[in-house]
Design an enzyme around this catalytic site. Structure first.
Site, PDB file in Angstrom:
ATOM      1  N   SER A  65      -9.489   4.497   5.361  1.00  0.00           N
ATOM      2  CA  SER A  65      -8.615   4.635   5.004  1.00  0.00           C
ATOM      3  C   SER A  65      -6.955   5.754   4.729  1.00  0.00           C
ATOM      4  CB  SER A  65      -8.172   3.811   4.410  1.00  0.00           C
ATOM      5  OG  SER A  65      -7.495   2.775   3.425  1.00  0.00           O
ATOM      6  N   TYR A  80     -11.825   2.069  -3.746  1.00  0.00           N
ATOM      7  CA  TYR A  80     -11.966   2.235  -2.393  1.00  0.00           C
ATOM      8  C   TYR A  80     -11.307   3.550  -1.603  1.00  0.00           C
ATOM      9  CZ  TYR A  80     -10.044   0.094   1.940  1.00  0.00           C
ATOM     10  OH  TYR A  80     -10.319   0.096   3.259  1.00  0.00           O
ATOM     11  N   LYS A 117     -14.021   5.554   0.639  1.00  0.00           N
ATOM     12  CA  LYS A 117     -12.795   5.722   2.373  1.00  0.00           C
ATOM     13  C   LYS A 117     -13.454   7.343   2.524  1.00  0.00           C
ATOM     14  CE  LYS A 117     -12.736   2.088   3.988  1.00  0.00           C
ATOM     15  NZ  LYS A 117     -13.724   1.586   4.871  1.00  0.00           N
TER      16      LYS A 117
END
Length: 305
Positions: free
Chosen positions: A152, A165, A169
């Site tokens: 991401s 997150y 990622k």
């Protein structure tokens, strides 16, 4: 020339909606037999529901394709085993793995709980490991495999409120950079997609009008090409979304290379900081100590030899 997946089998995790569903539909349309994996939990990793995976399989079958559902969680080692086993039991082989399953638990770092951290890592990092660890021996034995991991912009560049997150990622990039080397002699190509799309996950952080415009189908072409036999590249990060495609890369600047002749101090670093930090002439790396350019030249020489 049309890209076909006739005779091939694909596993797509998190394929009950959004990007995973779009990947599964296009692969099936092109002849792949697809394992549609989805636990059916909510965007925060709670609950389970068999309906989403079944629905996507029904769509594929109604369109003339072949698919079977799998409802295991990628976050457990046993779940990863069962996902791969579903492919082998139903179709006798496995050629493609798209690690797409994910959850979000966005919160500023000073408010982030241990559970917020652990749940996100369990799905994104452990989940990717769990599936690929069981697929990898299959790929090695048959000397063929195509893998797409999912990163991401949060993992590449960072995003406020996504420490868990973003860190998970970024882990995909480290994993890709190792697996691209371990898979090279077995014709296993490992690449990473950084998608921008309106999905169940992103609707929690995007305005509704943007979610509607950024359809997952805009990401599909890059992923489908990367898992095809025609793709002979490995170790690439491709950003895709809103009709745009580009490569992102971790590069190494030339820096200063005085060597071991004289031990430097912090004041020397301070004086040379601008040159140390310069990215002028920077190059992407294939592995530690070898540029991508040098690796490709070595590979080309081996083919000629």
């Amino acid at each position: 020339m049309a890209i076909s997946f006739e005779g091939q089998v694909a596993v797509v995790t998190g394929a009950g909606a959004g990007l995973g569903r779009a990947y599964a539909l296009d692969l099936a349309r092109r002849g792949a037999k697809v394992v549609v994996n989805d636990l059916g939990g909510d965007p925060h990793g709670q609950g389970a529901d068999a309906a989403p995976a079944r629905k996507v399989c029904d769509e594929i079958i109604a369109a003339g394709g072949t698919a079977v559902p799998n409802f295991d969680s990628v976050a457990t080692y046993e779940g990863g085993y069962n996902i791969v086993k579903t492919a082998l039991d139903n179709f006798g082989r496995l050629d493609i793995v798209i690690c797409n399953a994910g959850i979000l638990r966005d919160v500023a770092f000073h408010n982030m709980s241990e559970e917020d951290w652990d749940k996100v890592f369990a799905v994104h990092v452990k989940g990717t490991f769990s599936v690929l660890r069981h697929a990898w021996p299959v790929f090695r034995q048959q000397a063929y495999g195509r893998v797409v991991l999912t990163t991401s912009s949060s993992g590449i560049y960072g995003q406020f409120g996504q420490a868990n997150y973003g860190a998970a990622k970024t882990a995909m990039l480290g994993l890709m950079n190792v697996l691209k080397q371990e898979g090279a002699k077995y014709n296993v190509m490992v690449n990473t997609i950084a998608p921008v799309a309106g999905t169940r996950l992103t609707q929690t952080v995007m305005p509704p009008e943007m979610v509607e415009r950024l359809k997952p189908e805009y990401v599909v072409p890059a992923v489908v090409y990367m898992v095809s036999k025609e793709c002979q590249d490995s170790g690439l990060i491709i950003e895709a979304g809103a009709g745009n495609f580009n490569r992102a890369a971790i590069v190494k600047g030339p820096g200063i290379q005085p060597g071991l002749g004289e031990l430097k101090d912090a004041e020397w670093v301070q004086a040379n900081w601008e040159k140390i930090c310069s990215l002028e002439g920077a190059e992407p790396m294939w592995r530690t100590g070898q540029t991508l350019k040098a690796y490709l030249a070595e590979k080309a020489a081996q083919k000629q030899g």
